[in-house]
Design an enzyme around this catalytic site. Structure first.
Site, PDB file in Angstrom:
ATOM      1  N   HIS A 307     -29.732  17.374 -13.467  1.00 32.46           N
ATOM      2  CA  HIS A 307     -29.829  17.556 -15.033  1.00 32.46           C
ATOM      3  C   HIS A 307     -30.510  16.095 -15.534  1.00 32.46           C
ATOM      4  O   HIS A 307     -30.314  15.080 -14.858  1.00 32.46           O
ATOM      5  CB  HIS A 307     -28.667  17.705 -15.365  1.00 32.46           C
ATOM      6  CG  HIS A 307     -28.636  18.146 -17.024  1.00 32.46           C
ATOM      7  ND1 HIS A 307     -28.978  17.446 -17.986  1.00 32.46           N
ATOM      8  CD2 HIS A 307     -28.575  19.465 -17.408  1.00 32.46           C
ATOM      9  CE1 HIS A 307     -29.079  18.037 -19.090  1.00 32.46           C
ATOM     10  NE2 HIS A 307     -28.730  19.275 -18.773  1.00 32.46           N
ATOM     11  N   ASP A 364     -25.937  25.915 -15.539  1.00 34.14           N
ATOM     12  CA  ASP A 364     -26.716  27.325 -15.183  1.00 34.14           C
ATOM     13  C   ASP A 364     -26.424  27.827 -13.906  1.00 34.14           C
ATOM     14  O   ASP A 364     -26.481  28.954 -13.424  1.00 34.14           O
ATOM     15  CB  ASP A 364     -28.139  27.095 -15.317  1.00 34.14           C
ATOM     16  CG  ASP A 364     -28.651  27.038 -16.941  1.00 34.14           C
ATOM     17  OD1 ASP A 364     -28.063  27.681 -17.760  1.00 34.14           O
ATOM     18  OD2 ASP A 364     -29.546  26.148 -17.013  1.00 34.14           O
TER      19      ASP A 364
HETATM   20  N1  ACO Z   1     -32.928  19.991  -5.863  1.00 38.54           N
HETATM   21  C1  ACO Z   1     -33.633  19.014  -4.922  1.00 38.54           C
HETATM   22  N2  ACO Z   1     -33.948  17.777  -5.382  1.00 38.54           N
HETATM   23  C2  ACO Z   1     -33.842  17.738  -6.528  1.00 38.54           C
HETATM   24  C3  ACO Z   1     -33.279  18.616  -7.777  1.00 38.54           C
HETATM   25  C4  ACO Z   1     -32.900  19.646  -7.078  1.00 38.54           C
HETATM   26  N3  ACO Z   1     -32.511  20.861  -7.955  1.00 38.54           N
HETATM   27  N4  ACO Z   1     -33.414  18.027  -8.728  1.00 38.54           N
HETATM   28  C5  ACO Z   1     -33.752  16.745  -8.707  1.00 38.54           C
HETATM   29  N5  ACO Z   1     -34.216  16.519  -7.407  1.00 38.54           N
HETATM   30  C6  ACO Z   1     -34.649  15.331  -6.791  1.00 38.54           C
HETATM   31  C7  ACO Z   1     -35.775  14.976  -7.311  1.00 38.54           C
HETATM   32  O1  ACO Z   1     -36.926  15.361  -6.181  1.00 38.54           O
HETATM   33  C8  ACO Z   1     -36.071  13.548  -7.319  1.00 38.54           C
HETATM   34  O2  ACO Z   1     -36.055  12.999  -5.897  1.00 38.54           O
HETATM   35  P1  ACO Z   1     -36.533  11.631  -5.534  1.00 38.54           P
HETATM   36  O3  ACO Z   1     -35.799  10.526  -6.280  1.00 38.54           O
HETATM   37  O4  ACO Z   1     -36.288  11.391  -4.160  1.00 38.54           O
HETATM   38  O5  ACO Z   1     -38.184  11.570  -5.944  1.00 38.54           O
HETATM   39  C9  ACO Z   1     -34.873  13.170  -7.884  1.00 38.54           C
HETATM   40  O6  ACO Z   1     -33.830  14.103  -7.424  1.00 38.54           O
HETATM   41  C10 ACO Z   1     -34.718  13.035  -9.310  1.00 38.54           C
HETATM   42  O7  ACO Z   1     -35.279  14.153 -10.059  1.00 38.54           O
HETATM   43  P2  ACO Z   1     -36.091  14.494 -11.267  1.00 38.54           P
HETATM   44  O8  ACO Z   1     -37.008  15.722 -11.068  1.00 38.54           O
HETATM   45  O9  ACO Z   1     -37.053  13.127 -11.557  1.00 38.54           O
HETATM   46  O10 ACO Z   1     -35.182  14.592 -12.270  1.00 38.54           O
HETATM   47  P3  ACO Z   1     -35.597  15.168 -13.705  1.00 38.54           P
HETATM   48  O11 ACO Z   1     -34.524  14.497 -14.774  1.00 38.54           O
HETATM   49  O12 ACO Z   1     -37.149  14.924 -14.125  1.00 38.54           O
HETATM   50  O13 ACO Z   1     -35.281  16.550 -13.623  1.00 38.54           O
HETATM   51  C11 ACO Z   1     -34.298  18.731 -13.710  1.00 38.54           C
HETATM   52  C12 ACO Z   1     -34.006  17.166 -13.979  1.00 38.54           C
HETATM   53  C13 ACO Z   1     -35.614  19.378 -14.223  1.00 38.54           C
HETATM   54  C14 ACO Z   1     -33.309  19.528 -14.124  1.00 38.54           C
HETATM   55  C15 ACO Z   1     -34.324  18.896 -12.118  1.00 38.54           C
HETATM   56  O14 ACO Z   1     -32.872  18.201 -11.565  1.00 38.54           O
HETATM   57  C16 ACO Z   1     -34.255  20.242 -11.664  1.00 38.54           C
HETATM   58  O15 ACO Z   1     -35.450  20.598 -11.579  1.00 38.54           O
HETATM   59  N6  ACO Z   1     -33.482  21.038 -11.438  1.00 38.54           N
HETATM   60  C17 ACO Z   1     -33.450  22.405 -10.944  1.00 38.54           C
HETATM   61  C18 ACO Z   1     -33.703  23.213 -12.271  1.00 38.54           C
HETATM   62  C19 ACO Z   1     -32.403  23.515 -13.077  1.00 38.54           C
HETATM   63  O16 ACO Z   1     -31.333  23.758 -12.481  1.00 38.54           O
HETATM   64  N7  ACO Z   1     -32.663  23.350 -14.377  1.00 38.54           N
HETATM   65  C20 ACO Z   1     -31.739  23.483 -15.218  1.00 38.54           C
HETATM   66  C21 ACO Z   1     -31.310  22.162 -16.142  1.00 38.54           C
HETATM   67  S1  ACO Z   1     -29.931  22.621 -17.256  1.00 38.54           S
HETATM   68  C22 ACO Z   1     -30.498  23.171 -18.564  1.00 38.54           C
HETATM   69  O17 ACO Z   1     -31.751  23.252 -18.988  1.00 38.54           O
HETATM   70  C23 ACO Z   1     -29.488  23.849 -19.442  1.00 38.54           C
END
Ligand code: ACO
Length: 428
Positions: A307, A364
Site C-alpha cells: 500500500h 482488497d
Molecule cells: N508484489 C511484489 N512486490 C511489490 C508489491 C507487490 N504487490 N508491491 C510493492 N512491491 C515492491 C516493489 O517492487 C518495490 O520493490 P523495490 O524497492 O525492490 O523496487 C517496493 O515493493 C516498493 O513498491 P512501490 O511500487 O514503490 O510502492 P508504491 O507505494 O508505489 O505502490 C502499490 C503501492 C501500488 C499498492 C503496490 O504495492 C502494488 O502494486 N500492490 C499490488 C496492487 C494492489 O494491491 N493495489 C491495491 C492498493 S489498496 C487500494 O487501492 C484500496
C-alpha cells in the site's frame, strides 16, 4: 520546532512557513516557491511527498496503521455504526442524531428514482462491458437527467445534490450488476434500510421472494464503511481535481470511478481473485508465484499486497479478515481459491522480501474473498468499492469547493527538445 523551513539554492536562502496539522503532521508551505525563487519548482512523481490540500475529513497514519474518519477510529465505526451513519459523518462532519439519520434516509429514499430513460443507455451496452465502465458512464449520464449545477455556497443545494446521488447511485450499481447477470431492472424497496435495500436490488429474482441474509448484510455494511474514505488516494484526488475546474459533482464522481477502476487502486480486488484463479489453474503452486513476485525481471506483483501509505498492517485489512473468516464459517464455504489465498498470505508474511519492504495484505486482499462468497461477479468487485467510496468522494468534493481551492494544475520539468526550426514536409 522552528516555524519555518530554510531552502538554499545556489547560495541564496529562502524561508517557507511550516504548517502543522491537528495530528502534528508537518508540511512545508511552498505556495510562494516559484515567485520567491524566480521559477524553481518541485518534482515529486506520484505525489509521494506532496500534500495537495488541507482536509478535515480523514486522518491516517501509515506507520502506526491508524485510520480515522472525522476523528473516530475505523475500528469503532466498523463495529458500532452503520454505513449510512458513517456516510452522514463523512459528509456533514458529525455523527447524526436518530432524527437527523431518519431524515437523511427519508430524503435519500425520496430521490432513489432513476429516470427510466437511463435504462436505454444501459441497454445499449453489450453484456460483456466491464461494470466499472458502465457505472462511470451512467453516473456521468445522470448529469443529463439532473442538469442543475450545485451552488456550493448553499447548504440546501449541496444537501439536495448529496441525497440525490446517495439515492440514485445504488440503483445504478444494482442495474449494472443485473445487466451482467441477466436479471430485469428493478427499483428496490423504500421500506428497507439503505444497505438492505441495495442487497435486495442486487439479488432479487423475479420469480422468488427475496429473503435477507443477515450475515451477508452485516459483512457488506462493514465493507462499505471500511471503503468509505481514505484521504487523498488516486480516485479521491481525481474527484477533487476534476471538481476544481468547477465541473459538476456527477461528472467529478464519474471521473473518480474511472480512476478507481485501475488494478493498482480499486481494481485490485478483482485482480486478487483473478490472480488466485490463475494460480489454481496452474496447479496451486504458491511458491512459484512468490518467486515471480520477488523477481525484478518479472512484471508479476502479488495483488492485494502493499500500500502506498500503510507501511504497517492496513487497519481495514485486520477488520475485514475477521469478517471474511466469519462469513466463510457461517456460510460453510469451502473453496480451493481461499486455501490458496491463505497459503500466499502466510508465506508472504514470513518472507524477508515482503517483511523488508513492509508489504502486508491490504483491504482488497480480503474484500474479494467476501464478495466471491456473496456470489457477486468478479468484475463487479470494484463497483462495490465505488459504492462504499461514494460518501467519501462527496465529502471531499464538497470540502474542496467550500474551501475555495484553486484549480488543480501541477507544474512539470520539461525534458523535451529545445527550440527547433520548422522544416516543410518535403524537406524533412
Ligand atoms: N508484489 C511484489 N512486490 C511489490 C508489491 C507487490 N504487490 N508491491 C510493492 N512491491 C515492491 C516493489 O517492487 C518495490 O520493490 P523495490 O524497492 O525492490 O523496487 C517496493 O515493493 C516498493 O513498491 P512501490 O511500487 O514503490 O510502492 P508504491 O507505494 O508505489 O505502490 C502499490 C503501492 C501500488 C499498492 C503496490 O504495492 C502494488 O502494486 N500492490 C499490488 C496492487 C494492489 O494491491 N493495489 C491495491 C492498493 S489498496 C487500494 O487501492 C484500496
Amino acid at each position: 520546532m522552528s516555524d519555518n523551513a530554510t531552502l538554499e539554492i545556489n547560495g541564496k536562502t529562502y524561508e517557507f512557513p511550516l504548517i502543522t496539522g491537528t495530528e502534528n503532521e508537518v508540511a512545508i508551505d511552498f505556495k510562494t516557491l516559484r515567485t520567491a525563487t524566480g521559477g524553481v519548482t518541485t518534482i515529486d512523481p506520484g505525489f509521494k511527498n506532496t500534500g495537495s490540500c488541507q482536509s478535515a475529513i480523514t486522518f491516517l497514519d501509515g506507520e502506526k496503521g491508524t485510520l480515522r474518519y472525522r476523528g473516530y477510529d475505523i475500528e469503532d465505526l466498523a463495529e458500532k455504526a452503520n454505513f449510512l451513519e458513517v456516510a452522514y459523518l463523512l459528509i456533514f462532519g458529525e455523527l447524526p442524531t436518530s432524527e437527523q439519520l431518519e431524515n437523511f434516509h427519508a430524503d435519500i429514499k425520496e430521490q432513489s428514482f432513476v429516470d427510466d430513460d437511463v435504462k436505454k443507455i444501459l441497454d445499449s451496452f453489450p453484456k460483456s462491458a466491464h461494470p466499472m465502465g458502465v457505472l462511470s458512464c451512467l453516473t456521468s449520464a445522470l448529469t443529463a437527467f439532473n442538469p442543475s449545477t450545485v451552488n456550493v455556497e448553499s447548504e440546501e443545494e449541496m444537501y439536495n445534490a448529496t441525497v440525490k446521488i446517495m439515492g440514485k447511485f445504488p440503483v445504478l450499481v444494482a442495474w449494472t450488476m443485473r445487466k451482467k447477470t441477466g436479471l430485469p431492472l428493478n427499483y428496490g424497496d423504500t421500506s428497507l434500510g439503505y444497505v438492505e435495500n441495495i442487497m435486495k436490488m442486487m439479488y432479487e429474482k423475479p420469480n422468488e421472494e427475496y429473503t435477507q441474509n443477515n450475515i451477508l448484510l452485516n459483512a457488506l455494511d462493514k465493507l462499505l464503511i471500511l471503503h468509505a474514505d481514505h484521504e487523498q488516494n488516486c480516485s479521491t484526488s481525481t474527484v477533487r481535481m476534476v471538481g476544481s475546474s468547477h465541473a459538476g459533482l456527477y461528472a467529478s464522481l464519474s471521473a473518480g470511478i474511472s480512476a478507481l477502476w485501475g488494478p493498482l487502486h480499486g481494481g485490485a480486488n478483482q485482480a486478487v481473485l483473478e490472480m488466485l484463479e490463475d494460480i489454481k489453474a496452474d496447479g496451486g503452486d504458491t511458491a512459484k508465484y512468490m518467486a515471480k513476485a520477488k523477481d525484478k525481471s518479472d512484471n508479476f506483483r502479488l495483488m492485494g499486497f502493499g500500500h502506498r501509505v500503510y507501511r504497517n498492517f492496513d487497519p481495514r485489512a485486520k477488520i475485514i479478515k475477521v469478517a471474511a473468516d466469519e462469513v466463510l464459517a457461517d456460510l460453510g464455504v469451502e473453496d480451493p481459491v481461499l486455501d490458496i489465498a491463505k497459503g500466499l498470505s502466510a508465506e508472504a508474511l514470513s518472507d524477508p522480501y515482503f517483511i523488508d519492504r513492509k508489504l502486508y495484505p491490504n483491504v482488497d486482499f480480503y474484500s474479494g474473498i467476501i464478495y466471491r462468497a456473496m456470489g457477486i461477479p468478479v468484475d463487479m468487485f470494484t463497483v462495490m468499492f465505488a459504492l462504499g467510496r461514494l460518501p467519501g468522494w462527496i465529502a471531499q468534493w464538497k470540502e474542496m469547493r467550500q474551501r475555495k481551492e484553486p484549480i488543480g494544475r501541477p507544474r512539470q520539468v520539461y525534458i523535451g527538445e529545445n527550440q527547433r526550426e520548422f522544416k516543410k514536409i518535403l524537406k524533412r
